[in-house]
Design a protein around this motif. Structure first.
Motif, short mmCIF file in Angstrom:
data_model
loop_
_atom_site.label_atom_id
_atom_site.label_comp_id
_atom_site.label_asym_id
_atom_site.label_seq_id
_atom_site.Cartn_x
_atom_site.Cartn_y
_atom_site.Cartn_z
N GLY A 14 5.05 0.43 -7.32
CA GLY A 14 6.43 0.40 -6.86
C GLY A 14 7.11 1.75 -6.90
N THR A 18 3.24 5.10 -4.34
CA THR A 18 2.32 3.98 -4.56
C THR A 18 2.48 2.87 -3.54
OG1 THR A 18 3.82 2.79 -6.04
CG2 THR A 18 2.34 4.40 -7.06
N GLN A 19 3.42 2.99 -2.62
CA GLN A 19 3.74 1.88 -1.70
C GLN A 19 2.53 1.41 -0.89
OE1 GLN A 19 5.91 4.43 -2.13
NE2 GLN A 19 7.61 3.31 -3.03
N ARG A 20 1.78 2.34 -0.31
CA ARG A 20 0.62 1.94 0.50
C ARG A 20 -0.45 1.26 -0.36
NH1 ARG A 20 -1.68 6.69 3.31
NH2 ARG A 20 -0.29 7.93 2.03
N VAL A 22 0.14 -0.45 -3.12
CA VAL A 22 0.65 -1.78 -3.47
C VAL A 22 0.39 -2.74 -2.32
CG1 VAL A 22 2.75 -3.12 -3.92
CG2 VAL A 22 2.38 -0.97 -5.13
N GLU A 23 0.60 -2.28 -1.08
CA GLU A 23 0.31 -3.12 0.09
C GLU A 23 -1.17 -3.46 0.16
OE1 GLU A 23 1.67 -1.12 3.59
OE2 GLU A 23 3.75 -1.04 2.87
N GLN A 24 -2.01 -2.50 -0.19
CA GLN A 24 -3.47 -2.69 -0.10
C GLN A 24 -4.00 -3.59 -1.22
OE1 GLN A 24 -5.64 0.99 0.03
NE2 GLN A 24 -7.61 -0.01 0.10
N TYR A 25 -3.56 -3.36 -2.47
CA TYR A 25 -4.14 -4.06 -3.62
C TYR A 25 -3.25 -5.16 -4.20
CZ TYR A 25 -7.50 -0.25 -3.51
OH TYR A 25 -8.45 0.64 -3.11
N GLY A 26 -1.97 -5.16 -3.86
CA GLY A 26 -1.08 -6.22 -4.34
C GLY A 26 -0.90 -6.21 -5.85
N ASP A 27 -0.88 -7.41 -6.43
CA ASP A 27 -0.65 -7.56 -7.87
C ASP A 27 -1.81 -7.07 -8.72
OD1 ASP A 27 1.85 -8.63 -7.44
OD2 ASP A 27 1.15 -10.72 -7.50
#
Length: 124
Positions: A14, A18-20, A22-27
């Motif tokens: 977050g 790290t946004q991309r 986070v979209e790629q790996y999620g939680d």
């Protein structure tokens, strides 16, 4: 290889940068690190991911040779018979079976140790 590298940035999911990921790996994303390898003259971006999640074993205060109290109902005759085969002793005062912890560790009986004996609020 990693001992030669300097980590100069540690980001939580977050945060900016790290946004991309986070979209790629999620939680599953735990953190992002930027490292610099002076020997090769390269900058690396690494990620730490959760790859497995399972319930933790209950931490228990019993040693292998300690007697562990096991709660088994009167109507559970098959379980009572298994305890007898393990040479467990019935304690009429506690109304529990007492068996060496090493014999119940990792079995169905470990989950039957009353919580108050595990967290230490009650003793034998």
């Amino acid at each position: 290889m990693l001992k030669d590298m300097k980590s100069y940035c540690h980001l939580k999911p977050g945060q900016k940068g790290t946004q991309r990921l986070v979209e790629q790996y999620g939680d599953a994303l735990l953190c992002v690190r930027y490292r610099y390898d002076a020997k090769r003259g390269v900058r690396l971006k690494t990620v730490e991911l959760i790859v497995e999640e399972r319930p933790a074993r209950r931490s228990c205060r019993f040693g292998d040779d300690d007697l562990a109290p096991v709660a088994v109902g009167f109507e559970e005759t098959a379980l009572r018979e298994k305890l007898r085969q393990m040479r467990a002793k019935w304690d009429p005062r506690l109304r529990l079976w007492l068996v060496p912890y090493r014999l119940v560790c990792g079995t169905e009986f470990e989950a039957r140790i009353p919580e108050e004996f595990i967290n230490g609020t009650r003793r034998l």
